[in-house]
Motif scaffolding. Structure first.
Motif, PDB file in Angstrom:
ATOM      1  N   MET A 174       0.691  -1.493   0.121  1.00  0.00           N
ATOM      2  CA  MET A 174      -0.135  -0.180  -0.038  1.00  0.00           C
ATOM      3  C   MET A 174       1.120   1.344  -0.042  1.00  0.00           C
ATOM      4  SD  MET A 174      -3.154   0.922   2.728  1.00  0.00           S
ATOM      5  CE  MET A 174      -2.353   0.150   4.094  1.00  0.00           C
ATOM      6  N   ARG A 175       0.604   2.353  -0.645  1.00  0.00           N
ATOM      7  CA  ARG A 175       1.257   3.498  -0.819  1.00  0.00           C
ATOM      8  C   ARG A 175       0.335   4.383  -0.385  1.00  0.00           C
ATOM      9  NH1 ARG A 175       3.018   3.367  -5.752  1.00  0.00           N
ATOM     10  NH2 ARG A 175       5.133   2.335  -5.187  1.00  0.00           N
ATOM     11  N   ILE A 176       0.991   5.342   0.712  1.00  0.00           N
ATOM     12  CA  ILE A 176       0.189   6.486   1.246  1.00  0.00           C
ATOM     13  C   ILE A 176       0.858   7.620   1.160  1.00  0.00           C
ATOM     14  CG2 ILE A 176      -1.104   7.382   3.350  1.00  0.00           C
ATOM     15  CD1 ILE A 176      -1.080   4.579   4.306  1.00  0.00           C
ATOM     16  N   ALA A 177       0.153   8.602   0.355  1.00  0.00           N
ATOM     17  CA  ALA A 177       0.796  10.122   0.287  1.00  0.00           C
ATOM     18  C   ALA A 177       0.092  10.994   1.672  1.00  0.00           C
ATOM     19  CB  ALA A 177       0.540  10.526  -1.063  1.00  0.00           C
ATOM     20  N   VAL A 178       0.936  11.785   1.995  1.00  0.00           N
ATOM     21  CA  VAL A 178       0.557  12.761   3.080  1.00  0.00           C
ATOM     22  C   VAL A 178       1.018  13.863   2.877  1.00  0.00           C
ATOM     23  CG1 VAL A 178       0.223  13.073   5.691  1.00  0.00           C
ATOM     24  CG2 VAL A 178       0.623  10.702   4.786  1.00  0.00           C
ATOM     25  N   ALA A 179       0.137  14.844   2.636  1.00  0.00           N
ATOM     26  CA  ALA A 179       0.512  16.351   2.617  1.00  0.00           C
ATOM     27  C   ALA A 179       0.544  16.881   3.990  1.00  0.00           C
ATOM     28  CB  ALA A 179      -0.523  16.802   1.654  1.00  0.00           C
ATOM     29  N   VAL A 180       1.786  17.573   4.182  1.00  0.00           N
ATOM     30  CA  VAL A 180       1.765  18.235   5.520  1.00  0.00           C
ATOM     31  C   VAL A 180       2.079  19.783   5.224  1.00  0.00           C
ATOM     32  CG1 VAL A 180       2.287  16.269   6.776  1.00  0.00           C
ATOM     33  CG2 VAL A 180       4.167  17.920   5.978  1.00  0.00           C
ATOM     34  N   LYS A 181       1.606  20.576   6.113  1.00  0.00           N
ATOM     35  CA  LYS A 181       1.916  22.181   5.849  1.00  0.00           C
ATOM     36  C   LYS A 181       2.747  22.506   7.116  1.00  0.00           C
ATOM     37  CE  LYS A 181      -0.439  26.421   5.390  1.00  0.00           C
ATOM     38  NZ  LYS A 181      -1.596  27.185   5.517  1.00  0.00           N
ATOM     39  N   GLN A 182       3.803  23.266   6.907  1.00  0.00           N
ATOM     40  CA  GLN A 182       4.398  23.939   7.989  1.00  0.00           C
ATOM     41  C   GLN A 182       3.860  25.189   8.315  1.00  0.00           C
ATOM     42  OE1 GLN A 182       8.552  25.692   7.606  1.00  0.00           O
ATOM     43  NE2 GLN A 182       9.051  24.197   9.174  1.00  0.00           N
ATOM     44  N   ILE A 183       3.763  25.376   9.414  1.00  0.00           N
ATOM     45  CA  ILE A 183       3.089  26.695   9.848  1.00  0.00           C
ATOM     46  C   ILE A 183       3.620  27.565  10.941  1.00  0.00           C
ATOM     47  CG2 ILE A 183       0.447  25.991   9.058  1.00  0.00           C
ATOM     48  CD1 ILE A 183      -0.120  25.859  12.183  1.00  0.00           C
ATOM     49  N   LEU A 184       3.650  28.600  11.201  1.00  0.00           N
ATOM     50  CA  LEU A 184       3.724  29.393  12.372  1.00  0.00           C
ATOM     51  C   LEU A 184       2.997  29.036  13.668  1.00  0.00           C
ATOM     52  CD1 LEU A 184       4.691  33.153  12.132  1.00  0.00           C
ATOM     53  CD2 LEU A 184       5.907  31.572  12.612  1.00  0.00           C
ATOM     54  N   ASP A 185       3.561  28.466  14.498  1.00  0.00           N
ATOM     55  CA  ASP A 185       2.893  28.029  15.823  1.00  0.00           C
ATOM     56  C   ASP A 185       1.874  28.820  16.207  1.00  0.00           C
ATOM     57  OD1 ASP A 185       3.710  26.382  18.980  1.00  0.00           O
ATOM     58  OD2 ASP A 185       1.829  26.740  17.927  1.00  0.00           O
ATOM     59  N   PRO A 186       0.511  28.589  16.327  1.00  0.00           N
ATOM     60  CA  PRO A 186      -0.438  29.764  16.574  1.00  0.00           C
ATOM     61  C   PRO A 186      -0.350  30.188  18.203  1.00  0.00           C
ATOM     62  CG  PRO A 186      -1.537  28.078  15.655  1.00  0.00           C
ATOM     63  CD  PRO A 186      -0.065  27.636  15.681  1.00  0.00           C
ATOM     64  N   GLU A 187       0.302  29.271  19.025  1.00  0.00           N
ATOM     65  CA  GLU A 187       0.632  29.624  20.307  1.00  0.00           C
ATOM     66  C   GLU A 187       1.617  30.407  20.496  1.00  0.00           C
ATOM     67  OE1 GLU A 187      -0.687  27.271  23.219  1.00  0.00           O
ATOM     68  OE2 GLU A 187      -1.690  26.794  21.572  1.00  0.00           O
ATOM     69  N   GLY A 188       2.320  30.825  19.616  1.00  0.00           N
ATOM     70  CA  GLY A 188       3.275  31.867  19.983  1.00  0.00           C
ATOM     71  C   GLY A 188       2.797  33.189  19.090  1.00  0.00           C
ATOM     72  N   ILE A 189       1.808  33.303  19.080  1.00  0.00           N
ATOM     73  CA  ILE A 189       1.077  34.544  18.508  1.00  0.00           C
ATOM     74  C   ILE A 189       0.024  34.962  19.335  1.00  0.00           C
ATOM     75  CG2 ILE A 189      -0.140  35.473  16.247  1.00  0.00           C
ATOM     76  CD1 ILE A 189       1.017  33.191  14.627  1.00  0.00           C
ATOM     77  N   THR A 190      -0.105  36.299  19.334  1.00  0.00           N
ATOM     78  CA  THR A 190      -1.229  36.917  20.242  1.00  0.00           C
ATOM     79  C   THR A 190      -1.590  37.981  19.540  1.00  0.00           C
ATOM     80  OG1 THR A 190       0.422  38.045  21.508  1.00  0.00           O
ATOM     81  CG2 THR A 190      -0.516  36.404  22.644  1.00  0.00           C
ATOM     82  N   VAL A 191      -2.911  38.298  19.589  1.00  0.00           N
ATOM     83  CA  VAL A 191      -3.764  39.293  18.736  1.00  0.00           C
ATOM     84  C   VAL A 191      -4.258  40.139  19.808  1.00  0.00           C
ATOM     85  CG1 VAL A 191      -5.795  39.821  17.491  1.00  0.00           C
ATOM     86  CG2 VAL A 191      -4.651  37.729  17.099  1.00  0.00           C
ATOM     87  N   ASN A 192      -3.777  41.540  19.800  1.00  0.00           N
ATOM     88  CA  ASN A 192      -3.991  42.562  20.650  1.00  0.00           C
ATOM     89  C   ASN A 192      -5.359  43.297  19.861  1.00  0.00           C
ATOM     90  OD1 ASN A 192      -4.352  45.029  21.849  1.00  0.00           O
ATOM     91  ND2 ASN A 192      -2.596  44.670  22.879  1.00  0.00           N
ATOM     92  N   ARG A 193      -6.564  43.100  20.277  1.00  0.00           N
ATOM     93  CA  ARG A 193      -7.645  43.510  19.772  1.00  0.00           C
ATOM     94  C   ARG A 193      -7.906  45.261  19.943  1.00  0.00           C
ATOM     95  NH1 ARG A 193     -12.599  39.366  21.598  1.00  0.00           N
ATOM     96  NH2 ARG A 193     -11.572  37.620  20.948  1.00  0.00           N
ATOM     97  N   ARG A 194      -7.473  45.722  21.105  1.00  0.00           N
ATOM     98  CA  ARG A 194      -7.604  47.166  21.231  1.00  0.00           C
ATOM     99  C   ARG A 194      -6.258  47.839  20.109  1.00  0.00           C
ATOM    100  NH1 ARG A 194      -5.463  49.785  25.879  1.00  0.00           N
ATOM    101  NH2 ARG A 194      -5.677  47.777  26.893  1.00  0.00           N
ATOM    102  N   ARG A 195      -5.295  47.159  20.007  1.00  0.00           N
ATOM    103  CA  ARG A 195      -4.578  47.945  19.073  1.00  0.00           C
ATOM    104  C   ARG A 195      -4.368  47.517  17.957  1.00  0.00           C
ATOM    105  NH1 ARG A 195       0.928  47.270  22.639  1.00  0.00           N
ATOM    106  NH2 ARG A 195       2.055  48.151  20.643  1.00  0.00           N
ATOM    107  N   GLU A 196      -5.352  46.508  17.654  1.00  0.00           N
ATOM    108  CA  GLU A 196      -5.436  45.804  16.206  1.00  0.00           C
ATOM    109  C   GLU A 196      -4.361  45.660  15.486  1.00  0.00           C
ATOM    110  OE1 GLU A 196      -8.247  48.418  13.784  1.00  0.00           O
ATOM    111  OE2 GLU A 196      -9.905  47.576  15.062  1.00  0.00           O
TER     112      GLU A 196
END
Lengths: 258, 388, 347
Positions: free
Chosen positions: A1-23
């Protein structure tokens, strides 16, 4: 059996914060990881490999740093890794990415299964799976949680509007794995070292896949970001229990939590 | 001069950190209370290669060298000192002695199952009358035909209660003293005459079993002589030397954990209308801790690099242990202070970390001995031989 | 003026474009027990607004012979409704549904096709978008139009909804979008609206390739507390075991898990694994309902990353209230009873 797996590298969302007030969006910690749902897809492929024997090929369409994501895939147990990376591919939109990935998958030896993560944790995008399935002419099973091989068919427990149901499909097929599926195993330390020191990652360019610059031009534009209102804290109410319950449920509905 | 960690080590660190955080950290409190690192954790760690990190893959190890081993010890030390101690005594000195001075046959027979975590190792040198004065050991190994009869007892042996294979130092010729009169042996604890004696009730690292090992006329075949006959002193010095680097790494992990918790608390705790992090005294405490930790980090990893590149490292290893143990103690003590009364409560982990840290200044060669090692090494370069 | 002269004035490309223009907004509807789903109605309302701005029609799509639902679509804003019928379109399956809708889109050439972001919409939209080499905006929380470009403006969530991005496809048509149910305002039905319901028959649709075997009765394993989306936490103030049981039931109804504070642990109401806080677990749920918890810092440190905190406590000065999105001064047990009753009532 042959299985292809597509993976995407992303910036860890844990390391990102959104400041709503300062947008503004702040990247506090810049760490690149494999998109969690894609890692679940890799795990699903590896479990099939453990149970039935299979060749698992990991592919990633991304920047040169996605090489690390593929090394991690090799360390987890993938047999081969292909990186599709090229300056010409920088900034392509989601529809084009699916076309590029599809062509890369077609270039591999014929696969029985194509596994991808259902959702990208950074962009929230979840259309790649369906697009790939259509471009490759494969039946699709989305939001998959567990996979098992039953004779010639693959039995999948998947979520339909949040509820688990069972479906069956005969390979070749494309399965989009939910981030709620079992998380990936830990890679063995020796495999981690060997993935970097002994194994190779093939690199394919846009040219290798036969794409022209014109074909890769993005067709989708951003008109900017919108930030939800700041959380208003400290709102206190008082009253009879039934009335209070009503207020609570109203808030939950407003926030789409129920 | 490139100070970046090679990519494979970054991924290794990430794997170990995830394992430590998800598998070990939730058990740390129970490990302390029940005084045991569950076999299940050791098994899981072994399955990922973590019981033989520095040893070559041909002997069942991970092949990650001293650098990889320090990364392991730092990340595990960050969450549970007891677990780090169990692994440290097993890999860092017990199995390490066999790796450094064993014959290929001994490595195949003993190092491989140890590296795979199938068996547990210990390093038995210390005795009731021989702590810092290691040369004063009295355990005897008397020749009997091709074999040796081992009699004596060792004290304060880490992993004593659970060890399968022990590197034991014994006197083979009392007339020769430490140079020529001591030999190292590989002893299997299931041989007739081996037993575990008193188990110590300790202030800290209570999850790591420390005990007496008793050898009552144990027959040891000559094939189990470790290193050169009569050169046991050299074997154990070499082993303890390199063991100090990773101990420094474990201390680094503990200090780092203390700093992180202190920061977390300083942000959250409000007194007099503001978070205490806005007090200069707290800021200075954090700055001091962070600075010492950075210095220790550079020291430990540079020393690991020296080990892996075959450079002389004795002095720096002693510095890792000396500075590491003291930085860890200072940082954790500071963390207790920052937490105030809560830091003293057994509800939180801080008091356990405080109890766990203290031993590092004592075992694996007291810090006083480390200072002598450092000074001797410096003076040797100056042409002066410090008298023992 | 003859056509050739016209063409030379306008330029050949523009003529071709005028002939092949994509026009109208389509809504692919879903039906539940009581007619159109509320999300479909809301979608129609939005489509109507956008169509008015662009000066085009709204067309509804339903699968199967759904006359009543078709009429309902008209009352909510559709001008024409196509009921797609044929062998294989009885119950949902990807292959025949995609094929039928694709043929309909090929002949009808809509500029915008809207779906609900349900499993139904999620199965169809990406495949159709790929087939038409068209853009797709998923999980939209708002839609608008750029009248100058005649383009759809889609507001999509990023980072799990921590912020949103507005996307537009200036040239590619059709534009596909799936819209998050419950975000668009509920529209008004106008039973006097005029429109037509047409039956469209498709033969030779491809068969389904995935077989639905049935529901999965065992359900999925519960995620650990650290990954739970919904947590109901009990503190000492919940009073007694009965209160804890009410909290447990509420957690179940909300698809979440029960947890507790140190006080609850000391009372023996929860196990150590359920303890939240410095001495226990750190969690980051979308919803945390704290019942009878005072808000001691040891507890609060465990829930710093909660998205929505609701606190119920009899003490109006409880430390937890300044951190809550909603603070309720009342007896926790009584409110829990009321909540359970309200949810059991099916509201």
């Amino acid at each position: 059996m042959r299985i292809a797996v597509a993976v995407k590298q992303i910036l860890d969302p844990e390391g990102i914060t959104v400041n709503r007030r300062r947008e503004r969006i702040f990247i506090n910690r810049e760490e690149r990881i494999i998109n969690p749902a894609d890692k679940c897809a890799l795990e699903a492929a590896l479990r099939l490999k453990d149970a039935h024997g299979a060749e698992v090929i990991a592919l990633s369409l991304g920047r040169p740093s996605a090489d690390d994501a593929l090394r991690e895939a090799l360390a987890l147990g993938a047999d081969q890794a292909v990186l599709i990376s090229d300056k010409a591919l920088a900034g392509i939109d989601a529809p084009t990415a699916a076309v590029v990935l599809a062509r890369a998958i077609e270039r591999l030896a014929p696969c029985d299964l194509v596994l991808v993560g259902q959702t990208a944790a950074d962009t929230g995008g979840d259309q790649t799976a369906g697009r790939l399935a259509e471009l490759l002419g494969l039946p699709q099973v989305l939001h998959a949680v567990t996979l098992s091989l039953d004779g010639e068919r693959l039995k999948v427990v998947r979520l339909w509007d949040g509820r688990p149901i069972m479906v069956a499909v005969a390979p070749p097929a494309l399965i989009a794995v939910s981030p709620l599926a079992p998380p990936a195993r830990y890679p063995h330390g020796a495999r981690i070292l060997n993935a970097y020191r002994q194994m190779g990652v093939s690199v394919w360019t846009a040219g290798d896949l036969g794409f022209t610059a014109e074909e890769l031009r993005p067709n989708i534009e951003s008109r900017g970001q919108v930030f939800p209102p700041e959380r208003e804290l400290g709102n206190v109410i008082e009253g009879a229990p039934e009335q209070m319950a009503g207020e609570i449920l109203a808030l939950l509905r407003q926030r789409r939590l129920i | 001069m490139d100070f970046t960690l090679p990519k494979e080590y970054e991924l290794l660190r990430r794997m170990i950190r995830d394992f430590a955080r998800q598998e070990v950290a939730p058990l740390a409190k129970r490990i302390d209370i029940e005084e045991e690192v569950p076999r299940e954790i050791i098994r899981k760690a072994a399955e990922l290669g973590m019981m033989g990190v520095p040893f070559p893959q041909e002997y069942g190890g991970m092949g990650a060298g001293e650098l990889g081993y320090c990364i392991l010890m730092e990340e595990i030390g960050r969450v549970c000192t007891s677990t780090a101690t169990v692994i440290g005594a097993h890999t860092g000195i017990g199995a390490m002695a066999i790796y450094l001075d064993g014959t290929p046959e001994q490595k195949k027979k003993y190092l491989t199952p140890l590296a795979r975590g199938e068996k547990i190792a210990a390093f038995a040198l210390t005795e009731a009358n021989a702590g810092s004065d290691a040369a004063a050991i009295r355990t005897r190994a008397v020749r009997d035909g091709d074999d040796f009869i081992l009699t004596g007892s060792k004290m304060f042996i880490t992993n004593g209660p659970i060890a399968d294979i022990v590197s034991v130092m014994a006197v083979t010729d009392p007339s020769l003293g430490p140079r020529g009169g001591i030999t190292a042996f590989i002893v299997e604890m299931d041989w007739k005459g081996c037993s575990v004696g008193k188990v110590e009730d300790k202030m800290g690292i209570r999850g790591s079993g420390t005990s007496e090992l008793v050898f009552d006329e144990v027959r040891v075949p000559k094939e189990n002589i470790l290193g050169q006959f009569g050169a046991g002193f050299v074997t154990f010095m070499k082993t303890l030397d390199v063991g100090r680097v990773s101990l420094g790494a474990a201390c680094l992990g503990g200090a780092q954990a203390a700093l992180e918790r202190s920061i977390q608390w300083a942000k959250a705790r409000s007194q007099f209308g503001k978070a205490i992090v806005h007090n200069q005294s707290i800021q200075w405490m954090i700055a001091n801790m962070a600075t010492e930790i950075e210095a220790l980090r550079s020291l430990v990893y540079r020393t690991a690099w020296m080990v892996d590149t075959g450079q002389p490292f004795t002095r720096y290893a002693a510095m890792c242990k000396l500075y590491g143990s003291e930085v860890a103690s200072r940082c954790i003590s500071q963390a207790v202070q920052i937490y105030g009364a809560l830091g003293y409560s057994r509800d939180l982990e801080i008091e356990r970390m405080f109890r766990d840290a203290r031993i590092a200044e004592i075992f694996e060669g007291t810090n006083e001995i480390q200072r002598i090692v450092i000074a001797s090494d410096i003076m040797r370069q100056e042409g002066v031989r410090i008298s023992p | 003026m003859d056509l050739d002269f016209l063409q030379s004035l306008m330029g050949g490309e523009e003529m071709a474009a005028a002939e092949a223009a994509y026009q109208d907004i389509w809504v692919v509807g879903e039906v539940s027990g009581e007619g159109l789903t509320p999300a479909t109605r809301a979608l129609l309302g939005k489509a109507r607004d956008m169509a008015n701005a662009l000066g085009v029609y709204v067309k509804g799509i339903l699968f199967g012979a759904q006359e009543a639902a078709g009429s309902e679509m008209i009352s909510y804003g559709a001008d024409t409704v196509y009921l797609l019928e044929g062998v294989g379109l009885g119950s949902f399956a990807v292959e025949p549904y995609v094929e039928a809708l694709a043929r309909q889109i090929e002949s009808g050439r809509p500029e915008i096709v809207l779906f609900n972001a349900t499993s139904f919409g999620g199965e169809l939209a990406p495949r159709l978008a790929a087939r038409f080499r068209a853009p797709l905006f998923t999980h939209c929380i708002d839609l608008g139009v750029d009248e100058a470009l005649r383009a759809l403006l889609a507001t999509v969530p990023r980072l799990g909804g921590e912020y949103y991005e507005i996307l537009v496809s200036p040239t590619l048509r059709p534009q596909f979008a799936t819209v998050e149910p419950g975000v668009l305002p509920a529209p008004f039905a106008d039973p006097y609206r005029y429109g037509s319901v047409e039956h469209v028959s498709y033969d030779d649709l491809p068969p389904a390739r995935v077989e639905v075997l049935g529901p999965f009765p065992e359900g999925l394993p519960e995620p650990p507390l650290s990954r739970s989306r919904v947590i109901v936490c009990v503190g000492r103030g919940v009073g007694d075991e009965e209160g804890v049981e009410l909290a447990r039931r509420l957690a179940e109804r909300l698809g979440g898990r029960l947890a507790g504070t140190r006080g609850a642990l000391d009372e023996g109401w929860i196990s150590e694994e359920q303890l939240i806080g410095m001495a226990g677990q750190t969690v980051r749920p979308a919803l945390y309902i704290a019942c009878g918890a005072a808000g001691a810092i040891q507890h609060m440190l465990g829930i710093a990353r909660t998205e929505c905190l609701i606190a119920i406590n009899t003490d109006p000065k409880a430390e937890i209230f300044p951190y809550a999105d909603l603070g309720v001064v009342a007896d926790a047990k009584a409110v829990l009873e009321a909540l359970n009753a309200a949810l059991a009532g099916g509201s």
